[in-house]
Design a protein around this motif. Structure first.
Motif, short mmCIF file in Angstrom:
data_model
loop_
_atom_site.label_atom_id
_atom_site.label_comp_id
_atom_site.label_asym_id
_atom_site.label_seq_id
_atom_site.Cartn_x
_atom_site.Cartn_y
_atom_site.Cartn_z
N GLY A 58 56.90 21.14 -1.49
CA GLY A 58 57.62 20.24 -2.38
C GLY A 58 58.79 19.51 -1.76
O GLY A 58 59.69 19.05 -2.47
N LYS A 59 58.78 19.36 -0.45
CA LYS A 59 59.91 18.71 0.23
C LYS A 59 60.07 17.25 -0.19
O LYS A 59 61.17 16.81 -0.57
N SER A 60 58.99 16.49 -0.12
CA SER A 60 59.06 15.08 -0.53
C SER A 60 59.31 14.95 -2.03
O SER A 60 60.03 14.05 -2.47
N THR A 61 58.74 15.86 -2.80
CA THR A 61 58.96 15.85 -4.24
C THR A 61 60.44 16.08 -4.56
O THR A 61 60.99 15.45 -5.47
N LEU A 62 61.08 16.96 -3.81
CA LEU A 62 62.50 17.20 -4.02
C LEU A 62 63.31 15.92 -3.77
O LEU A 62 64.18 15.56 -4.57
N LEU A 63 63.02 15.22 -2.68
CA LEU A 63 63.74 13.99 -2.38
C LEU A 63 63.53 12.96 -3.49
O LEU A 63 64.48 12.29 -3.92
N ARG A 64 62.31 12.82 -3.97
CA ARG A 64 62.04 11.85 -5.03
C ARG A 64 62.70 12.25 -6.34
O ARG A 64 63.07 11.39 -7.14
N THR A 65 62.84 13.54 -6.56
CA THR A 65 63.54 14.01 -7.76
C THR A 65 65.03 13.72 -7.66
O THR A 65 65.67 13.30 -8.64
N LEU A 66 65.62 13.94 -6.49
CA LEU A 66 67.03 13.62 -6.29
C LEU A 66 67.28 12.12 -6.46
O LEU A 66 68.33 11.71 -6.97
N TYR A 67 66.31 11.31 -6.04
CA TYR A 67 66.43 9.85 -6.18
C TYR A 67 66.11 9.39 -7.60
O TYR A 67 66.32 8.24 -7.95
N ARG A 68 65.60 10.32 -8.40
CA ARG A 68 65.22 10.11 -9.79
C ARG A 68 63.97 9.26 -9.94
O ARG A 68 63.76 8.63 -10.99
N SER A 69 63.13 9.22 -8.91
CA SER A 69 61.79 8.68 -9.09
C SER A 69 60.99 9.62 -9.99
O SER A 69 60.08 9.19 -10.70
#
Length: 248
Positions: A58-69
């Motif tokens: 979930g590394k990329s998912t975490l970044l997208r969640t922080l960016y609020r995508s």
């Protein structure tokens, strides 16, 4: 909690993540796709955090969640703006849009190329939107295109006609031309040549020295190891019925 931290915790912070969880409901399969759960960490100004972990953690998912995508399922993302603290997990879309323009950057290996817009104009746009005069923004854009190894004859051409590697260089120049307070990096070196990778690392070092907080996933983590202050290791979540449904 599926996270391990290496290094000393920081006191002051730009970002504080509290109990963050994300999952996807696959309704057509009647399954739940788990990304991560109950994450807690902080990021300081000028601190570089490297995300590590097995595929599907979930590394990329975490970044997208922080960016609020992506919207998280639970938890908080407290971001310290220039005006005060805001919870990115529940902030209004209009506030997220403003922060993306002014304070939070997201760098990926993919360029969303717009038709009939020159590469130099694509790169200059963040500066122009921030109020920089057009001629000055264009000169700075050309400087960064050169730094990332984009050939001069391509600067007035359309990136939609470029190879994947050249598009990625344009993408990096655009994403990094304007310093942000928080920078999220999702595999930005995946298809870069050695010279472009070095140019990226040099730019990240400049931003770090300027106080930009950074969180990243890297295809070549050795390139940025000297910049890393801490590592966050994500573990893939094991499903109770014995099957692993995880998100990248």
């Amino acid at each position: 909690m599926n996270m391990q931290l290496n290094g000393r915790p920081a006191k002051a912070n730009v970002l504080r993540v509290d109990g963050l969880s994300k999952q996807f409901e696959m309704h057509h399969l009647k399954r739940t796709l788990y990304a991560f759960e109950n994450l807690d960490f902080e990021v300081n100004a000028g601190e570089f955090i490297l995300l590590k972990g097995e595929n599907g953690a979930g590394k990329s998912t975490l970044l997208r969640t922080l960016y609020r995508s992506y919207l998280p399922r639970a938890g908080h993302i407290y971001y310290r703006t220039a005006e005060g603290v805001i919870d990115l997990a529940s902030a209004a879309d209009v506030d997220i849009s403003v922060l993306r323009r002014r304070e939070i950057g997201f760098v990926t290996q993919f360029l969303n190329a717009r038709p009939r817009v020159a590469a130099e104009e694509v790169v200059a746009e963040p500066l122009r939107l921030a109020g920089t005069p057009h001629a000055e923004a264009l000169n700075e854009a050309r400087r960064w295109l050169a730094a990332f190894g984009v050939k001069r004859q391509l600067w007035p051409a359309y990136p939609s006609t470029f190879s994947g590697g050249e598009q990625q260089k344009v993408n990096l120049a655009r994403a990094l031309i304007l310093p942000q307070r928080l920078l999220l990096l999702d595999e930005p070196t995946a298809s870069l040549d050695r010279d472009a990778r070095q140019a990226l690392v040099d730019r990240l070092a400049q931003l770090k020295d300027a106080g930009v907080a950074m969180i990243g996933v890297f295809h070549h983590p050795e390139d940025v190891q000297h910049l890393v202050d801490r590592e966050i290791y994500l573990k893939a979540i094991k499903i109770e019925d014995g099957e692993d449904d995880v998100a990248e």
